[in-house]
Each structure stands twice: as structure tokens, then as C-alpha cells.
Motif scaffolding. Structure first.
Motif, PDB file in Angstrom:
ATOM      1  N   ILE A   9       9.550  -4.424   4.562  1.00  2.66           N
ATOM      2  CA  ILE A   9       9.995  -4.837   3.230  1.00  2.66           C
ATOM      3  C   ILE A   9      10.231  -3.610   2.337  1.00  2.66           C
ATOM      4  O   ILE A   9      11.279  -3.461   1.719  1.00  2.66           O
ATOM      5  CB  ILE A   9       8.952  -5.754   2.550  1.00  2.66           C
ATOM      6  CG1 ILE A   9       8.784  -7.054   3.342  1.00  2.66           C
ATOM      7  CG2 ILE A   9       9.357  -6.063   1.105  1.00  2.66           C
ATOM      8  CD1 ILE A   9       7.571  -7.881   2.921  1.00  2.66           C
ATOM      9  N   PHE A  10       9.233  -2.739   2.299  1.00  2.53           N
ATOM     10  CA  PHE A  10       9.254  -1.618   1.341  1.00  2.53           C
ATOM     11  C   PHE A  10       9.750  -0.309   1.951  1.00  2.53           C
ATOM     12  O   PHE A  10       9.836   0.698   1.252  1.00  2.53           O
ATOM     13  CB  PHE A  10       7.848  -1.401   0.768  1.00  2.53           C
ATOM     14  CG  PHE A  10       7.331  -2.568  -0.039  1.00  2.53           C
ATOM     15  CD1 PHE A  10       7.864  -2.848  -1.294  1.00  2.53           C
ATOM     16  CD2 PHE A  10       6.337  -3.396   0.454  1.00  2.53           C
ATOM     17  CE1 PHE A  10       7.391  -3.925  -2.047  1.00  2.53           C
ATOM     18  CE2 PHE A  10       5.854  -4.469  -0.287  1.00  2.53           C
ATOM     19  CZ  PHE A  10       6.388  -4.729  -1.534  1.00  2.53           C
ATOM     20  N   GLY A  11      10.030  -0.306   3.255  1.00  7.61           N
ATOM     21  CA  GLY A  11      10.447   0.933   3.910  1.00  7.61           C
ATOM     22  C   GLY A  11       9.236   1.691   4.431  1.00  7.61           C
ATOM     23  O   GLY A  11       8.092   1.335   4.140  1.00  7.61           O
ATOM     24  N   LYS A  26       0.837  -1.217   0.000  1.00  8.45           N
ATOM     25  CA  LYS A  26       0.000   0.000   0.000  1.00  8.45           C
ATOM     26  C   LYS A  26       0.864   1.256   0.000  1.00  8.45           C
ATOM     27  O   LYS A  26       1.892   1.291   0.682  1.00  8.45           O
ATOM     28  CB  LYS A  26      -0.949  -0.010   1.208  1.00  8.45           C
ATOM     29  CG  LYS A  26      -0.259   0.001   2.561  1.00  8.45           C
ATOM     30  CD  LYS A  26      -1.266  -0.220   3.695  1.00  8.45           C
ATOM     31  CE  LYS A  26      -0.601  -0.029   5.050  1.00  8.45           C
ATOM     32  NZ  LYS A  26      -1.416  -0.541   6.158  1.00  8.45           N
ATOM     33  N   THR A  27       0.439   2.240  -0.752  1.00  7.29           N
ATOM     34  CA  THR A  27       1.114   3.534  -0.963  1.00  7.29           C
ATOM     35  C   THR A  27       2.415   3.431  -1.777  1.00  7.29           C
ATOM     36  O   THR A  27       3.025   4.444  -2.104  1.00  7.29           O
ATOM     37  CB  THR A  27       1.439   4.312   0.350  1.00  7.29           C
ATOM     38  OG1 THR A  27       2.619   3.775   0.952  1.00  7.29           O
ATOM     39  CG2 THR A  27       0.294   4.291   1.337  1.00  7.29           C
ATOM     40  N   LYS A  28       2.848   2.214  -2.098  1.00  4.60           N
ATOM     41  CA  LYS A  28       4.140   2.056  -2.789  1.00  4.60           C
ATOM     42  C   LYS A  28       3.948   1.980  -4.299  1.00  4.60           C
ATOM     43  O   LYS A  28       2.928   1.500  -4.784  1.00  4.60           O
ATOM     44  CB  LYS A  28       4.846   0.790  -2.282  1.00  4.60           C
ATOM     45  CG  LYS A  28       5.182   0.838  -0.795  1.00  4.60           C
ATOM     46  CD  LYS A  28       6.162   1.963  -0.508  1.00  4.60           C
ATOM     47  CE  LYS A  28       6.435   2.103   0.981  1.00  4.60           C
ATOM     48  NZ  LYS A  28       7.330   3.231   1.278  1.00  4.60           N
ATOM     49  N   PRO A  29       4.937   2.449  -5.049  1.00  2.00           N
ATOM     50  CA  PRO A  29       4.806   2.476  -6.512  1.00  2.00           C
ATOM     51  C   PRO A  29       4.919   1.091  -7.155  1.00  2.00           C
ATOM     52  O   PRO A  29       5.455   0.158  -6.557  1.00  2.00           O
ATOM     53  CB  PRO A  29       5.983   3.358  -6.950  1.00  2.00           C
ATOM     54  CG  PRO A  29       6.988   3.231  -5.869  1.00  2.00           C
ATOM     55  CD  PRO A  29       6.208   3.022  -4.593  1.00  2.00           C
ATOM     56  N   ASP A  30       4.439   0.999  -8.383  1.00  3.91           N
ATOM     57  CA  ASP A  30       4.495  -0.252  -9.151  1.00  3.91           C
ATOM     58  C   ASP A  30       5.916  -0.819  -9.214  1.00  3.91           C
ATOM     59  O   ASP A  30       6.108  -2.037  -9.174  1.00  3.91           O
ATOM     60  CB  ASP A  30       4.017  -0.006 -10.599  1.00  3.91           C
ATOM     61  CG  ASP A  30       2.546   0.362 -10.671  1.00  3.91           C
ATOM     62  OD1 ASP A  30       1.872   0.397  -9.626  1.00  3.91           O
ATOM     63  OD2 ASP A  30       2.072   0.621 -11.798  1.00  3.91           O
ATOM     64  N   THR A  31       6.896   0.077  -9.312  1.00  6.28           N
ATOM     65  CA  THR A  31       8.283  -0.388  -9.462  1.00  6.28           C
ATOM     66  C   THR A  31       8.736  -1.207  -8.247  1.00  6.28           C
ATOM     67  O   THR A  31       9.482  -2.183  -8.389  1.00  6.28           O
ATOM     68  CB  THR A  31       9.239   0.815  -9.642  1.00  6.28           C
ATOM     69  OG1 THR A  31       8.927   1.804  -8.653  1.00  6.28           O
ATOM     70  CG2 THR A  31       9.093   1.420 -11.032  1.00  6.28           C
ATOM     71  N   ASP A  32       8.272  -0.807  -7.055  1.00  9.36           N
ATOM     72  CA  ASP A  32       8.621  -1.564  -5.844  1.00  9.36           C
ATOM     73  C   ASP A  32       8.014  -2.970  -5.893  1.00  9.36           C
ATOM     74  O   ASP A  32       8.655  -3.956  -5.531  1.00  9.36           O
ATOM     75  CB  ASP A  32       8.090  -0.853  -4.587  1.00  9.36           C
ATOM     76  CG  ASP A  32       8.924   0.363  -4.210  1.00  9.36           C
ATOM     77  OD1 ASP A  32       9.846   0.715  -4.973  1.00  9.36           O
ATOM     78  OD2 ASP A  32       8.655   0.952  -3.142  1.00  9.36           O
TER      79      ASP A  32
END
Ligand SMILES: *Cc1c(COP(=O)(O)O)cnc(C)c1O
Length: 214
Positions: free
Chosen positions: A208-210, A25-31
Motif C-alpha cells: 500500500i505505502f511502498g 509503520k515507518t511511514k509519515p503522517d501524510t501517507d
């Protein structure tokens, strides 16, 4: 450290029977794609609009988990493709999920959200509500209720969090069978405790994603 490294680190610590939903959630497609390229397929979102956009743009073999509070009027947007709805917290929502699942000619897998935290703001059903709902599961032929989901109190006290997970796991074990086998508990700050207390699916985002900036 990269997303892939953090993901691998967590997976190495997980017992074989525990699966991991990477909360993007809130993270870009690239992540998400970075995690996908490393082999990960299960991702969690808590906003319908974000989920539908990402599902449209990203690879079709991703299992999309809807992890947040779901409004009945938005069920129709995710019903065609959602893999698992984690937080069914009312009979009204279950009825809408049934209706939309039938329209789409599919079965939707769901978890019932148990309220175990002390905070007023957290959604969820009492254990007796859950018992009552499960008695009516034949009313929902297009829904497969496959287990329970919960969030512990956001507390620094490990004892408090552990006690909440323990109480839930005792209840879960009393219901568990072949079809009802998922216990979705554990987030970035408490997943090791959740795993010790019977989790079979953890939902981890920021580790995981920061951190997220809203
Ligand atoms: C955001 C969220 C998570 C992940 O939270 P982190 O602390 O970032 O791991 C898990 N479950 C639900 C329901 C969430 O909304």
C-alpha cells in the motif's frame, strides 16, 4: 500508483468478511492521511513511540492496531486508546494488559500470536499454550481475546506458507465462536494465500505505502 489506488485495488479483491489493516509503520503522517481521506480507518504500527505520536497527531476516529512484539513495560503508553493488540505472546503480557486496561477503565481487545513459522526469531505461542491460556480467560476481565494472529515463514515456497496457514486455520476453527472470530494472517507477499486459507483480517504495509527504508 497512489496510496489510495493501491488500497482500493486490494480492497476490491478482498471477500466481504475480510478486513484490512493498513500497516503504516515507518511511514509519515501524510501517507496515513491520504488513506484516511479515502475512507480507511484501520492502521497498524509496531513501535510504541511511533504509535503514540501518530495517535496524538492524527484524527481520533482511527482504529490503531498494535501489530508487533509488545514489551510489558510499554503497555501503559498504548492502553488508553489501542483498538486491537495483535501479538500477545506471553501470559506475562496478558497480565500487564489486564492491569493497564483496568486502570484505564476499559476493555482491550487482543489476539494471541500463534507460532507457525520455522524461523527461530519469530515470537509466538504453541497451540497447547494457546489452549491453556484460553482456559484462564476469566482471570482477565478487562481483556477480550477475540482470535489469533500469526506470521508464516518468510519463504518463496507457496506450498510451505499455505500449509502453515492451513494448520493454523484448522486449530482456529476448533476454537471459533461469536466472540473468538478473528484470524489475522496475511501480509503483502502472502495475503492472497492467507485469504484462501481462512484469514479474516490481513495486515498489509509495503503493497500500500511502498517499500520501507529503515
Ligand atoms: C510489517 C508487518 C506487516 C506488514 O508487512 P508488509 O510486508 O509490508 O505487508 C504485517 N504484520 C506485521 C506483524 C508486521 O510487522
Amino acid at each position: 500508483m497512489s496510496i489510495t489506488q493501491r488500497l482500493t485495488d486490494i480492497k476490491e479483491k478482498l471477500p466481504e468478511q475480510v478486513s484490512l489493516v493498513a500497516v503504516s509503520k515507518t511511514k509519515p503522517d501524510t501517507d496515513i492521511l491520504e488513506a484516511y481521506e479515502s475512507g480507511h480507518r484501520d492502521f497498524g504500527e509496531n513501535k510504541v513511540q511511533d504509535l503514540t505520536g501518530k495517535a496524538e497527531r492524527l484524527p481520533k476516529d482511527i482504529n490503531w492496531h498494535y501489530i508487533g512484539h509488545l514489551q510489558t513495560n510499554k503497555v501503559k503508553y498504548i492502553a488508553p486508546f489501542v483498538y486491537l493488540v495483535h501479538a500477545v505472546d506471553s501470559e506475562k503480557l496478558l497480565k500487564m494488559l489486564q492491569k493497564e486496561a483496568a486502570k484505564n477503565n476499559r476493555t482491550i481487545k487482543c489476539l494471541l500470536q500463534a507460532k507457525i513459522a520455522k524461523e527461530e526469531t519469530k515470537f509466538g505461542l504453541s497451540f497447547s499454550d494457546i489452549t491453556d491460556l484460553l482456559k484462564k480467560k476469566d482471570d482477565y476481565p478487562n481483556i477480550k481475546i477475540v482470535g489469533l494472529m500469526a506470521m508464516a515463514t518468510n519463504s518463496k515456497s507457496e506450498e510451505e506458507v499455505r500449509a502453515e496457514f492451513q494448520g493454523l486455520n484448522i486449530f482456529f476453527e476448533s476454537l471459533k465462536d461469536e466472540d473468538f472470530s478473528i484470524l489475522s494472517i496475511g501480509m503483502s507477499n502472502d495475503w492472497p494465500i492467507a485469504v484462501e486459507e481462512g484469514s479474516s483480517m490481513i495486515r498489509v504495509g509495503s503493497s500500500i505505502f511502498g517499500p520501507r527504508n529503515y
